[in-house]
Design a protein around this motif. Sequence first.
Motif, PDB file in Angstrom:
ATOM      1  N   ALA A 187       0.801  -0.943   0.130  1.00  0.00           N
ATOM      2  CA  ALA A 187      -0.281   0.518  -0.096  1.00  0.00           C
ATOM      3  C   ALA A 187       0.964   1.456  -0.085  1.00  0.00           C
ATOM      4  O   ALA A 187       0.478   2.532  -1.076  1.00  0.00           O
ATOM      5  CB  ALA A 187      -1.205  -0.461   1.156  1.00  0.00           C
ATOM      6  N   ASP A 188       2.340   1.240   0.447  1.00  0.00           N
ATOM      7  CA  ASP A 188       2.875   2.331   1.506  1.00  0.00           C
ATOM      8  C   ASP A 188       3.673   2.801  -0.662  1.00  0.00           C
ATOM      9  O   ASP A 188       3.374   4.049  -1.266  1.00  0.00           O
ATOM     10  CB  ASP A 188       4.375   2.064   1.840  1.00  0.00           C
ATOM     11  CG  ASP A 188       3.727   2.283   3.249  1.00  0.00           C
ATOM     12  OD1 ASP A 188       2.462   2.568   3.500  1.00  0.00           O
ATOM     13  OD2 ASP A 188       4.558   1.710   4.406  1.00  0.00           O
ATOM     14  N   ALA A 189       3.734   1.411  -1.466  1.00  0.00           N
ATOM     15  CA  ALA A 189       4.619   2.076  -2.422  1.00  0.00           C
ATOM     16  C   ALA A 189       2.954   2.369  -3.605  1.00  0.00           C
ATOM     17  O   ALA A 189       3.506   3.210  -4.893  1.00  0.00           O
ATOM     18  CB  ALA A 189       5.069   0.210  -3.146  1.00  0.00           C
ATOM     19  N   VAL A 190       2.125   2.064  -3.609  1.00  0.00           N
ATOM     20  CA  VAL A 190       1.479   2.300  -4.252  1.00  0.00           C
ATOM     21  C   VAL A 190       0.824   3.714  -4.401  1.00  0.00           C
ATOM     22  O   VAL A 190       0.398   4.484  -5.059  1.00  0.00           O
ATOM     23  CB  VAL A 190      -0.167   1.366  -4.312  1.00  0.00           C
ATOM     24  CG1 VAL A 190      -0.840   2.287  -5.008  1.00  0.00           C
ATOM     25  CG2 VAL A 190       0.203   0.282  -4.663  1.00  0.00           C
ATOM     26  N   GLU A 191       0.860   4.556  -3.170  1.00  0.00           N
ATOM     27  CA  GLU A 191       0.210   5.703  -2.545  1.00  0.00           C
ATOM     28  C   GLU A 191       1.019   6.750  -2.757  1.00  0.00           C
ATOM     29  O   GLU A 191       1.556   7.668  -3.440  1.00  0.00           O
ATOM     30  CB  GLU A 191       0.135   5.433  -0.939  1.00  0.00           C
ATOM     31  CG  GLU A 191      -0.622   7.094  -0.773  1.00  0.00           C
ATOM     32  CD  GLU A 191      -0.206   6.951   0.996  1.00  0.00           C
ATOM     33  OE1 GLU A 191      -0.723   7.828   1.427  1.00  0.00           O
ATOM     34  OE2 GLU A 191      -0.241   6.062   1.494  1.00  0.00           O
ATOM     35  N   ALA A 192       3.120   5.844  -3.367  1.00  0.00           N
ATOM     36  CA  ALA A 192       4.436   7.001  -3.384  1.00  0.00           C
ATOM     37  C   ALA A 192       3.900   6.831  -4.770  1.00  0.00           C
ATOM     38  O   ALA A 192       4.704   7.885  -5.259  1.00  0.00           O
ATOM     39  CB  ALA A 192       4.740   6.394  -2.186  1.00  0.00           C
ATOM     40  N   GLY A 193       3.040   5.701  -5.307  1.00  0.00           N
ATOM     41  CA  GLY A 193       3.580   5.843  -7.080  1.00  0.00           C
ATOM     42  C   GLY A 193       5.178   5.294  -7.076  1.00  0.00           C
ATOM     43  O   GLY A 193       5.765   5.713  -7.722  1.00  0.00           O
ATOM     44  N   ASP A 194       5.125   4.353  -6.526  1.00  0.00           N
ATOM     45  CA  ASP A 194       6.682   4.002  -5.998  1.00  0.00           C
ATOM     46  C   ASP A 194       6.266   2.416  -7.010  1.00  0.00           C
ATOM     47  O   ASP A 194       6.904   1.285  -6.792  1.00  0.00           O
ATOM     48  CB  ASP A 194       7.077   3.445  -4.424  1.00  0.00           C
ATOM     49  CG  ASP A 194       8.906   3.442  -4.478  1.00  0.00           C
ATOM     50  OD1 ASP A 194       9.447   3.152  -6.053  1.00  0.00           O
ATOM     51  OD2 ASP A 194       9.332   3.439  -4.063  1.00  0.00           O
TER      52      ASP A 194
END
Length: 211
Positions: A187-194
């Motif tokens: 979820a963190d990667a998706v939120e950051a667009g990483d």
Amino acid sequence: MRYDATREVMAIAPVIPVVVVPDAASGVAIARALVTGGIRVIEVTLRTAAGPAAIEAIAERVDGICVGAGTVWTPAQAQQAIDAGAEFLVSPGIADAVNAVAQSRDIAYLPGAQTVSEIAHLARQGATATKLFPASVVGGPAAIKAFASVFPDVVFCPTGGITEDTAADYLALDCVPCVGGSWLVSADAVEAGDWGAIRAAAERASVLGDR
């Protein structure tokens, strides 16, 4: 429903990413990152309203990936996912009504089971593959070994609580062609667009279980 088609989906990659998408655009970016990293399959769960739209966008805009729908519980969800372009359906548990839709639409379907009785129920319907969820809770690799001794013709896709570090323990079993994993798309990667982090996770996952 073609049960061989379900096994074909399970053979695409050692890990089927189980993905929760916030919107269709993110779904496309995630799918492209996975393909670039060597994972050519994605299970978009229907846990958010964006699921069907993301499936449609991925099917239309991302080459080289097999897109499916996860957390499918009802015939309406199954029909909607197939109409959006899903190539396979996944349920976390027994969902006979979804099975009926999969049969009528001739689409790959991976039903879920947690017990010997549930696996037997699926086997009586002709299924030779099942999702085991939540794998880490129901006994992990040891439980799968026990199930396989009773159902030698069934292959398993364990999902739930599996990590990059524990996936190889499952994939070492001959009856486990793939695992389901949410760790590839955090979820963190998706939120950051990483998307680079997702690509890197896919690269590592693509070689898990190499025999």
